[in-house]
Scaffold this motif. Structure first.
Motif, mmCIF file in Angstrom:
data_model
loop_
_atom_site.group_PDB
_atom_site.id
_atom_site.type_symbol
_atom_site.label_atom_id
_atom_site.label_comp_id
_atom_site.label_asym_id
_atom_site.label_seq_id
_atom_site.Cartn_x
_atom_site.Cartn_y
_atom_site.Cartn_z
ATOM 1 N N GLU A 19 0.432 -1.319 0.139
ATOM 2 C CA GLU A 19 -0.033 -0.071 0.026
ATOM 3 C C GLU A 19 1.037 1.009 0.195
ATOM 4 O OE1 GLU A 19 -3.022 0.861 0.613
ATOM 5 O OE2 GLU A 19 -3.742 -1.397 0.221
ATOM 6 N N LEU A 20 0.511 2.397 -0.512
ATOM 7 C CA LEU A 20 1.102 2.800 -0.808
ATOM 8 C C LEU A 20 0.399 4.772 -0.739
ATOM 9 C CD1 LEU A 20 4.153 2.371 -3.878
ATOM 10 C CD2 LEU A 20 4.589 2.665 -1.003
ATOM 11 N N PRO A 21 0.617 5.489 -0.443
ATOM 12 C CA PRO A 21 -0.597 6.690 -0.837
ATOM 13 C C PRO A 21 -0.219 7.081 -2.187
ATOM 14 C CG PRO A 21 1.537 7.933 0.215
ATOM 15 C CD PRO A 21 2.121 6.129 -0.141
ATOM 16 N N THR A 22 -2.163 7.889 -2.433
ATOM 17 C CA THR A 22 -2.374 7.162 -3.720
ATOM 18 C C THR A 22 -2.091 9.197 -4.605
ATOM 19 O OG1 THR A 22 -4.425 6.378 -2.778
ATOM 20 C CG2 THR A 22 -4.896 8.251 -5.217
ATOM 21 N N PRO A 23 -1.200 9.048 -4.903
ATOM 22 C CA PRO A 23 -0.639 10.543 -5.813
ATOM 23 C C PRO A 23 -1.960 11.483 -6.322
ATOM 24 C CG PRO A 23 -0.372 8.792 -7.618
ATOM 25 C CD PRO A 23 -0.981 7.881 -6.110
ATOM 26 N N GLU A 24 -2.057 12.711 -5.958
ATOM 27 C CA GLU A 24 -2.264 13.951 -6.442
ATOM 28 C C GLU A 24 -1.813 14.660 -7.785
ATOM 29 O OE1 GLU A 24 -6.100 14.060 -4.924
ATOM 30 O OE2 GLU A 24 -5.554 12.496 -3.607
ATOM 31 N N ARG A 31 -4.585 12.509 -13.113
ATOM 32 C CA ARG A 31 -4.536 11.157 -12.688
ATOM 33 C C ARG A 31 -5.637 10.276 -13.537
ATOM 34 N NH1 ARG A 31 -5.866 10.621 -6.331
ATOM 35 N NH2 ARG A 31 -7.955 10.771 -7.139
#
Length: 303
Positions: A19-24, A31
């Motif tokens: 799990e990684l941060p969802t990019p913006e 996106r």
């Protein structure tokens, strides 16, 4: 978001789902919610420890530089792309994930008749073939030799060479891929001892240019057939200066990708996918690509 990443360099086993941060999406970016992502030797090199120019050294790292999906966020200053657009595109890294953020100029609309798995793996092979053949100057009446002709790049190169006027395209491949090459419009020839004589028999008037996707013996044979500057290699980069051969110089462009996607939509360019894997099996996809065998593309598909 879920992604296939590695926290250390190594073999396929270092790739794991995390799990990684969802990019913006920032200014000028979009996106994309990824539906499919292609797997290619470039990704294997990144995983093994090679760092592309312009990329920092931080880990974890998410491989993958070609993808297809649905735009779900648009950054400031982007007017030509809307949320909900189905696109295919490219980036240096980060496509083995549920989401990727890229410059808006890195995507182009996905044809309605292009399946998601095809779209996910379409960018790299077709654009590489396009760049290489334009650089070599393929044209009307040429006889073209393509090594590793049944792979993703070779598949596109055979067809593009014919579309751009080559009279004869000779493709090297294993015996089991010969019928496939004939369907694409190539004259198939087997690797191994006697390759030079077999190619000369198929091209009594000589070969005009060579796209080398195999290296080794295939490259040596090529240099017996044409002048070094008429050979472009995709694999023997370390020998380019020594031998006086070419490597690809162009960069990927959404305009070029759109041109290629239009050829697919019109039925003038086929691009098979040989196997798909779920994101959780990215390591197995790398193992298959590492064998160097098989026709068409290996693609990761998302839920």
């Amino acid at each position: 978001m879920k992604a296939a990443a590695f926290f250390e360099f190594g073999g396929p086993e270092v790739l794991r789902t995390t799990e990684l941060p969802t990019p913006e999406a920032g200014e000028g970016q979009v996106r994309v919610r990824i539906r499919a992502a292609g797997v290619q030797p470039f990704d294997l090199a990144v995983r093994a420890g090679w760092t592309p120019e312009g990329i920092g050294g931080e880990l974890p790292r998410v491989p993958g530089n070609e993808f297809a999906g649905v735009v779900d966020q648009v950054g400031a200053g982007v007017d030509e792309i809307s949320v909900g657009a189905e696109v295919l595109g490219f980036n240096l890294l980060n496509a083995y994930a549920e989401y990727v953020v890229v410059p808006a100029e890195n995507v182009t609309p996905k044809p309605a008749n292009m399946p998601w798995d095809v779209a996910g793996g379409f960018t790299a092979g077709t654009q590489t073939a396009h760049i290489a053949l334009r650089q070599l100057g393929v044209g009307e009446g040429d006889t073209v030799l393509v090594h590793a002709a049944a792979g993703a790049v070779g598949t596109a190169a055979v067809q593009l060479a014919r579309l751009w006027g080559a009279t004869t395209v000779i493709g090297t491949a294993r015996e089991e891929n010969h019928d496939y090459l004939r369907e694409l419009g190539a004259l198939p020839v087997t690797y191994g001892e006697g390759l030079l004589e077999r190619v000369r028999a198929l091209a009594p008037g000589g070969v005009d240019l060579v796209l080398d996707g195999a290296g080794g013996e295939a490259l040596e044979v090529s240099l017996e057939l044409v002048k070094a500057e008429r050979v472009l290699t995709l694999v023997e980069h370390g020998r380019v200066d020594e031998l006086g051969i070419q490597r690809t110089q162009g960069v990927r462009l959404a305009s070029r990708l759109a041109e290629l996607a239009a050829l697919y939509a019109e039925g003038r360019l086929v691009f098979p996918v040989r196997r798909t894997y779920p994101l959780e099996r990215a390591a197995d996809a790398h193992r298959e690509v590492a064998t160097g065998h098989g026709r068409g593309k290996v693609v990761l598909v998302m839920d």
